[in-house]
Design a protein around this motif. Structure first.
Motif, short mmCIF file in Angstrom:
data_model
loop_
_atom_site.label_atom_id
_atom_site.label_comp_id
_atom_site.label_asym_id
_atom_site.label_seq_id
_atom_site.Cartn_x
_atom_site.Cartn_y
_atom_site.Cartn_z
N ASP A 173 34.95 -73.22 84.78
CA ASP A 173 35.37 -74.59 84.46
C ASP A 173 35.24 -74.87 82.97
N HIS A 174 34.17 -74.37 82.36
CA HIS A 174 33.93 -74.57 80.93
C HIS A 174 35.05 -73.90 80.11
N LEU A 175 35.46 -72.72 80.50
CA LEU A 175 36.53 -72.02 79.78
C LEU A 175 37.85 -72.76 79.90
N ILE A 176 38.14 -73.29 81.09
CA ILE A 176 39.37 -74.05 81.29
C ILE A 176 39.37 -75.32 80.47
N ARG A 177 38.23 -76.04 80.49
CA ARG A 177 38.12 -77.34 79.83
C ARG A 177 38.39 -77.24 78.33
N HIS A 178 37.96 -76.14 77.71
CA HIS A 178 38.09 -76.01 76.25
C HIS A 178 39.26 -75.10 75.85
N ASP A 179 40.17 -74.85 76.80
CA ASP A 179 41.35 -74.02 76.52
C ASP A 179 40.97 -72.63 76.04
N TYR A 180 39.85 -72.12 76.54
CA TYR A 180 39.44 -70.76 76.17
C TYR A 180 40.16 -69.71 77.03
N ILE A 181 40.74 -70.13 78.15
CA ILE A 181 41.61 -69.26 78.93
C ILE A 181 42.87 -70.05 79.28
N ASP A 182 43.98 -69.33 79.48
CA ASP A 182 45.23 -70.01 79.83
C ASP A 182 45.38 -70.11 81.34
N ASP A 183 46.55 -70.56 81.78
CA ASP A 183 46.76 -70.79 83.21
C ASP A 183 46.69 -69.50 84.02
N ASP A 184 46.95 -68.37 83.38
CA ASP A 184 46.90 -67.09 84.09
C ASP A 184 45.53 -66.43 84.01
N GLY A 185 44.58 -67.08 83.33
CA GLY A 185 43.24 -66.52 83.23
C GLY A 185 43.03 -65.62 82.03
N HIS A 186 44.04 -65.50 81.15
CA HIS A 186 43.90 -64.66 79.98
C HIS A 186 43.15 -65.40 78.86
N VAL A 187 42.32 -64.68 78.14
CA VAL A 187 41.56 -65.26 77.04
C VAL A 187 42.51 -65.68 75.93
N THR A 188 42.32 -66.89 75.38
CA THR A 188 43.22 -67.43 74.35
C THR A 188 42.71 -67.13 72.95
N GLU A 189 43.61 -67.33 71.98
CA GLU A 189 43.23 -67.16 70.58
C GLU A 189 42.16 -68.16 70.18
N ALA A 190 42.18 -69.37 70.81
CA ALA A 190 41.17 -70.38 70.50
C ALA A 190 39.77 -69.86 70.78
#
Length: 1024
Positions: free
Chosen positions: A654-671
């Protein structure tokens, strides 16, 4: 020399992954059983007993529980069951160990054997390998590690290679106690040959028994090395895999970097992990790219770029065609900006109108007058395969010598490996010297490149030792081929390579491996002259040498050999002359770099290699999910481990989703990656996540691939920045005072320059008279055929030195005014005024030696020009400043052989010094209590002067209160005499004095600049 082995935590982790699967299995030192004596055995043999492995007492559920604990702790997918994905199998239980090539999987499975024996008493093992090459390499590994394991376990494995003509060894394997290991290649039990079939036949010479039955009675544990070469794939398992089932194995352990049939994985150390943990060499690539020139058929190959101090640097090493007395030859020349290629070539028409417009060492390119840009490694026009191979051979030699100079003083021998696809290219028995085309190319290029390399060496003690070492090795002795041997002729031949079936692409020749495997330690010694190894491309697997630093792929590309297989022979970390592994985490990748020389472009090779690596990571988790985090082991602050429960895993997701640390597919983001790199990850609000949040990020990191991209082997080696020192207050304050850019104004009187030049030319112009030697001789009285063949049919009777004079009026070849004007950047009118003003006796020296007259006169005029200009120079500092990025981005080629130990007070971790004076200076700076921080200023920082940009040597910040002048910029020179500091160099120094004086006057600073000979003189200046 004897290779040294030590316990490595990453290898121990791989061993524990297997051993802990059987946690709870009781210890049993072998089950006694009556060995089948055979029908013709003597009565005394009927009482002979053997020791077979005890059966597994653990249930399937117990083993699965153990497996889950191991897989969770290592971030691996949990096995749902123990069944295999294929119908046929080597054993009822198969465990997969994934280890990148070069990380020591053979050592790991030998240690695993010893641990399984120690914990559970199992003593009968069979190592199954896919080829003769791997078999010989494995046997060698067992031999050289025997003493090491004897020290750690009080015993060592007893090994033998299965041979159908030495079946008495099977008797000992069955009956002897202790750790027994049989090594067998797959061809010995699954090939069409008579010897391979014997393992399944009732043999008269084996007491009417089948060897396979005697083996199977021991319930051996199978160690399968490189199973992907043996088993086929899921859709089409090989016959070899089915044959392995007849060994009646207790269980099987499979070791590979690239498993094709996924089974029960208990450990993973893939290519990315191995590189990031610095367990293998870093890879550099030197590619060759063909490029067309606009409207020209000129041949050019840019070998590389060099930097140095002086107006003619940087220089480019360029191969071009040159008209010589022996005809047109291709030669490597060092070219600077402005050089005319038509002149350099001796007038070859293809180069007419071409000159070097620019040499850019930062971008590693040269620009031609027609607008074309060539980078290092680029060759013009369509070149033949032979030309490409010659270039590759030269690049291997150059890369080898560069690395060898760096490592020789550290006691590390450098080896280079050539892969070829036809032995005749190296060894041609129709020639008297038996050298093939590639061997001839090698010897020609080696002599030329070595001479060039030695000419560039410093005149210090270390360089002299290296010079003596390489000059003592004859070129013919420093390269050797390791190929299959024809037993009838004793000659090297192309090995027997299987074309189809389970063994396609593999060789079954033993002889090729004797030196390269059995004498591995000898190859690592400086006493062994062989430094360049030639091997058949088909003999690629099964051996490696830790000190292979350069590889040349002199072969046609094919689809059966991947780039990962090719470079795998050189990935292992190197060892020194004591056999010690060079694995210091601080310097491991400074020392351990494997340069691959290929006939592809750098981009093509790297793209294909990275694609292969990514494909090999297909089983690696890439998406974040609650299920991924549940059950994962984390290491917390006190060193203990904790397992993530469902509620914590959900909070993390939930923490990763909330801060856009992962995208909708679960991949780690550049952020996430940026925040992680900068240490600014958002703090969680969840009370269950907060206590462990600092320890869960490695689980997220594991979801994205930080791919190890090979470096361009021609690009400069970067010296790492010591960021702590760079951002120290003292250095930042010093940098803020000196990093102003500036412009200068200069006005001077041409008449003053002309007068000064006339005076110095009359006084100091020295020109030597051109001389030649005349030799007279006669034919010997009684001439023999041998004397004609050896050139001794004539004998010199007299020699005489003659002087050559050129008419002063003979100016056909020499445009005197034009050439001096070009070299001095003065007008022809000013040059004419200088030459007409000198004494007739001075001008008469022109006819003695026109070339030297032009060169020396131009040098003296340039020195006077510099002096006059400096006297009338004024600086204005600008608001524009040099960016701090020049400390990292503007590094050009560094000769790391001149770098000393890691430094404490420098803004760089190492400093490459140009002389003994600088080395001593650095040593005292780094140990001085008065010095706070210092830097060797990068070449991107410069002071503009009328005689070229000037780059000062040092910026030093002293500890406040210890000296009068806290900030100092220094130039180190061996002598301050006017004889050694004169002309252009002296002019640049005087310009620097005016530059810093103008900065101090404008900004109210107290930055002192001066030239010093050593640290003692520096201290006198800053304390005065």
């Amino acid at each position: 020399m004897k290779l040294q082995f030590k316990v490595q935590p990453y290898q121990t982790a791989a061993v524990d992954s297997v051993v802990n699967v059987f946690d709870g299995q009781p210890y049993a030192d072998g089950v006694r059983y009556r060995v089948d004596p055979g029908k013709s055995a003597a009565p005394a043999l009927l009482d002979d007993a053997g020791f077979r492995n005890a059966e597994l007492t653990l249930t399937s559920s117990q083993i699965l529980t153990n497996l889950h604990n191991i897989q969770q702790s290592r971030g691996l997918p949990l096995s749902k069951e123990l069944k295999d994905p294929v119908k046929v199998s080597a054993a009822s239980l198969n465990l997969d160990i994934e280890m990148e090539t070069g990380t020591g999987k053979t050592y790991v499975y030998i240690k695993t054997i010893m641990e399984l024996h120690k914990r559970y008493g199992w003593s009968k093992y069979i190592v199954v390998v896919p080829s003769i090459a791997i078999r010989e390499g494995v046997k060698k590994s067992f031999d050289i590690t025997a003493d090491h394991f004897q020290q750690h376990y009080g015993t060592k494995p007893r090994t033998f290679v299965y041979n159908s003509s030495r079946l008495h060894e099977l008797e000992r394997f069955s009956s002897d106690a202790g750790v027994q290991v049989m090594i067998i290649n797959v061809q010995a039990f699954n090939a069409t040959g008579k010897d391979a079939r014997r393992i399944y036949e009732v043999l008269d010479d084996f007491q009417s028994r089948k060897p396979i039955d005697v083996i199977a009675a021991n319930r051996p544990i199978l160690i399968i090395d490189e199973p992907q070469k043996i088993e086929g794939d899921v859709k089409k398992p090989s016959k070899s895999l089915a044959a392995l089932g007849q060994f009646n194995a207790l269980f099987a352990i499979r070791y590979s970097a690239t498993h094709k049939i996924p089974r029960t994985k208990v450990h993973r150390l893939d290519a990315v992990d191995a590189y990031n943990q610095k367990l293998v060499k870093k890879i550099a690539v030197r590619g060759i790219t063909v490029k067309q020139l606009a409207g020209s058929s000129a041949y050019l190959y840019v070998d590389g770029l060099e930097i140095g101090k002086g107006a003619d640097f940087p220089k480019a090493r360029v191969e071009l065609e040159v008209q010589t007395a022996q005809g047109i030859r291709r030669q490597v020349k060092r070219l600077s900006q402005g050089m005319n290629l038509h002149d350099i070539s001796g007038g070859i028409e293809a180069y007419k109108g071409l000159f070097i417009r620019d040499v850019d060492a930062n971008r590693d390119i040269i620009e031609l007058s027609n607008g074309d840009i060539l980078g290092a490694g680029e060759v013009t026009q369509d070149v033949t395969d032979d030309t490409k191979r010659r270039i590759q051979i030269r690049e291997v030699i150059r890369a080898h010598l560069d690395k060898e100079r760096e490592l020789f003083t550290q006691g590390i021998k450098t080896l280079s490996l050539f892969f070829i696809d036809e032995v005749a290219k190296y060894r041609d028995y129709d020639r008297e010297d038996t050298l093939g085309d590639y061997a001839r190319m090698f010897e020609e290029e080696y002599e030329a490149v070595l001479a060039d390399t030695l000419a560039q060496l410093d005149l210090d003690e270390a360089a002299e030792r290296y010079r003596k070492h390489v000059e003592a090795i004859p070129v013919r002795a420093t390269h050797e081929g390791y190929f299959s041997i024809d037993k009838k002729t004793g000659r090297s031949v192309d090995g027997k390579i299987a074309a189809r079936g389970d063994f396609a692409g593999m060789s079954d020749d033993v002889d090729a491996y004797d030196l390269i495997l059995k004498d591995k330690e000898r190859l690592l010694s400086f006493e062994e002259p062989v430094r360049f190894i030639w091997s058949h491309s088909a003999l690629r697997e099964g051996w490696d040498n830790p000190n292979v630093f350069v590889m040349g792929m002199l072969k046609k590309s094919d689809n059966t050999t991947t780039r990962r297989q090719e470079i795998g022979r050189g990935l292992r970390l190197s060892v020194d002359q004591h056999g010690e592994r060079m694995d210091n985490p601080v310097t491991v990748h400074d020392i351990n770099e494997l340069t691959v020389v290929t006939d592809e472009s750098y981009t093509d090779f790297v793209t294909a290699l990275q694609k292969e690596i990514v494909e090999s990571l297909s089983a690696r988790p890439r998406k974040a999910s609650v299920d991924y985090f549940v059950g994962k082991h984390i290491t917390i602050e006190d060193g203990s481990t904790s397992v993530l429960e469902q509620v914590v895993a959900q909070a993390l997701y939930d923490h990763l989703i909330r801060h856009d640390y992962i995208d909708d597919d679960g991949h780690v983001t550049e952020a996430y990656k940026e925040a992680r790199a900068e240490g600014v990850l958002a703090s969680p609000t969840s009370e269950v996540l907060l206590p462990v949040v600092d320890f869960v990020w490695p689980l997220v990191d594991a979801l994205y691939l930080d791919m190890p991209k090979p470096v361009d082997g021609r690009k400069p080696k970067k010296i790492p920045l010591n960021e702590a020192n760079f951002y120290r207050r003292e250095f930042q304050e010093l940098w803020g005072r000196i990093n102003h850019k500036a412009v200068y104004q200069v006005k001077f009187d041409s008449e003053e320059l002309i007068t000064n030049c006339v005076q110095v030319l009359d006084k100091s112009l020295n020109v030597t008279v051109m001389q030649y030697v005349v030799e007279s001789g006669k034919q010997v009285v009684e001439l023999e055929v041998e004397q004609l063949e050896t050139g001794t049919g004539f004998k010199v009777s007299e020699t005489k030195i003659e002087q050559s004079a050129v008419s002063a009026g003979s100016t056909v070849k020499y445009d005197l005014l034009g050439e001096i004007a070009e070299k001095t950047q003065l007008t022809r009118r000013t040059c004419a005024a200088i030459l007409t003003g000198i004494n007739p006796a001075t001008f008469a020296k022109f006819k003695q030696n026109p070339e030297q007259f032009i060169t020396e006169a131009s040098r003296l005029i340039n020195e006077q020009k510099a002096t006059v200009i400096v006297e009338h120079l004024a600086y204005d500092s600008l608001e524009d400043r040099f960016d701090s990025a020049i400390f990292t981005e503007n590094q050009t080629a560094q000769d790391l052989s001149k770098a000393g130990d890691k430094l404490k007070k420098s803004v760089y971790e190492y400093v490459v010094t140009d002389s003994k004076i600088e080395r001593a200076f650095v040593s005292e700076l780094d140990t001085s209590q008065e010095v706070a921080v210092y830097a060797k200023l990068p070449r991107g920082f410069f002071i503009p002067t009328p005689v070229g940009d000037y780059n000062p040597d040092w910026a030093i910040a002293f500890t406040e209160g210890t000296v009068k002048h806290v900030y100092f910029v220094a130039e180190t020179k061996g002598s301050l005499s006017t004889l050694q500091l004169k002309g252009v160099e002296d002019a640049k120094i005087e310009c620097a004095r005016k530059f810093f004086a103008s900065l101090n006057a404008k900004n109210g600073d107290d930055v002192k600049y001066d030239v010093v000979t050593d640290y003692s003189e520096l201290m006198q200046l800053v304390t005065a």
